[in-house]
Design an enzyme around this catalytic site. Sequence first.
Site, mmCIF file in Angstrom:
data_model
loop_
_atom_site.group_PDB
_atom_site.id
_atom_site.type_symbol
_atom_site.label_atom_id
_atom_site.label_comp_id
_atom_site.label_asym_id
_atom_site.label_seq_id
_atom_site.Cartn_x
_atom_site.Cartn_y
_atom_site.Cartn_z
ATOM 1 N N ARG A 1 2.157 5.774 17.129
ATOM 2 C CA ARG A 1 1.602 6.689 16.124
ATOM 3 C C ARG A 1 1.891 8.162 16.386
ATOM 4 O O ARG A 1 2.244 8.899 15.455
ATOM 5 C CB ARG A 1 0.098 6.458 15.969
ATOM 6 C CG ARG A 1 -0.285 5.030 15.547
ATOM 7 C CD ARG A 1 0.690 4.427 14.581
ATOM 8 N NE ARG A 1 0.274 3.118 14.064
ATOM 9 C CZ ARG A 1 1.112 2.171 13.712
ATOM 10 N NH1 ARG A 1 2.416 2.368 13.818
ATOM 11 N NH2 ARG A 1 0.671 1.023 13.244
ATOM 12 N N ASP B 1 -5.619 3.649 12.938
ATOM 13 C CA ASP B 1 -4.410 4.429 12.669
ATOM 14 C C ASP B 1 -4.673 5.691 11.864
ATOM 15 O O ASP B 1 -3.998 6.705 12.050
ATOM 16 C CB ASP B 1 -3.376 3.560 11.944
ATOM 17 C CG ASP B 1 -2.656 2.613 12.894
ATOM 18 O OD1 ASP B 1 -2.702 2.872 14.103
ATOM 19 O OD2 ASP B 1 -2.071 1.634 12.417
ATOM 20 N N ASP C 1 0.812 -1.216 0.000
ATOM 21 C CA ASP C 1 0.000 0.000 0.000
ATOM 22 C C ASP C 1 0.845 1.265 0.000
ATOM 23 O O ASP C 1 0.617 2.177 -0.804
ATOM 24 C CB ASP C 1 -0.948 0.008 1.202
ATOM 25 C CG ASP C 1 -2.103 -0.967 1.031
ATOM 26 O OD1 ASP C 1 -2.356 -1.384 -0.115
ATOM 27 O OD2 ASP C 1 -2.751 -1.310 2.036
ATOM 28 N N SER D 1 -2.123 -9.905 9.226
ATOM 29 C CA SER D 1 -1.621 -8.541 9.209
ATOM 30 C C SER D 1 -0.822 -8.337 10.492
ATOM 31 O O SER D 1 -1.343 -8.537 11.593
ATOM 32 C CB SER D 1 -2.781 -7.547 9.128
ATOM 33 O OG SER D 1 -2.318 -6.229 9.304
#
Length: 400
Positions: free
Chosen positions: A97, A126, A16, A177
């Site tokens: 993050r 996220d 991605d 994932s």
Amino acid sequence: MGRATKVVLAYSGGVDTSVCIPYLKNEWGVEEVITLAADLGQGDELEPIRKKALASGASESLVIDGTESFVKDCAFPAIQANALYENRYPLSTALARPLIAKMLVDAAEKYGADAIAHGCTGKGNDQVRFDVSIGALNPNIKILAPAREWKMSREETIAYGEKFGIPSPVKKSSPYSLDRNLLGMAIEAGILEDPWEEPPEDIYLMTKAIADTPNEPEYIEIGFEKGIPVTLNSKAVSPVALIQQLNQIVGNHGVGRIDMVENRLIGIKSREIYETPALSVLIQAHRDLESLTLTADVTHYKRGIEETYSQIIYNGQWYSPLKAALDAFVLNTQERVTGVVRVKLFKGNATVVGRKSENSLYSFDLATYGSDDNFDHKAAEGFIYVWGLPTRVWSQKGRS
């Protein structure tokens, strides 16, 4: 959205984020894409990732080591706050993050970029954490999220990348994932999307299966100063090394696995598997030391603050004024949280078996039922009378 000419892209090296590079340039007219990969102790070799960004069309590929800041500025405050989302998840992924967002904002300023981009989809947490944190640090910069808008399947995304020279994965090595950093591993997708299915053993990378753990318990001693872990088995250890060593020791005993259905911020439930060996034990030990060094009213009030604090981190509000206010409260409570906690590790369990502190509020003379008892038992009668008076008055009125 408005047109952007120079963009800093949060980059992981995956499909991605790699496809984001030609997509931003060819579909959205971005002239220059600068990628930023954050090294937060995930264990990946980042040089191939740096080169892949350049091969995918980035004008510059940055790799920034943030491991020390990740521990000192993100993990340690969370430990002081005993931050456990929904009383279970120690926020290993969520804590990364706001730091990555700060790196992106700093890089955008340094390189004169007019936008920041990320590869988050419209379904996860996220995207919220990045967008809110970036907006808090620089309210004027554009935020681009191509994967949230391009509506391509994984197969279509791979095909799009191939058109611009981005090689497709040879094979999907895992149906899961994964998101890993120094503090832990987050695992989802595949068979794990069925909350009834037991997680297969091969998903775990940081913790041993119980059958493979030692047959004898191991004891460790964690020393804290003002709520921050500073020693391991009486030896001073740097912040990053402390986490690394504890991950190894604790994971060897199968401690730190979490299997939960959590409530995402965007309103859906997701089944998540986490491995957080060091962080789980540090919060457990820290909370226990607080029971020795904090007064009852502070301890009880702080529990409610901890829940709010955890939600703030999970919901991407690290840079909010409420977080800053709660930080001040938490720091004040930690002034006397200094001491040592002894933890027993055995067959998937971490059990606090001892604690000591020069600031201990525990008094043997008051607690004992032996001959050394100094408690004034006669004082209890008057206390009970006053304490129960409102309830007795209420009861009497109810009977009249």
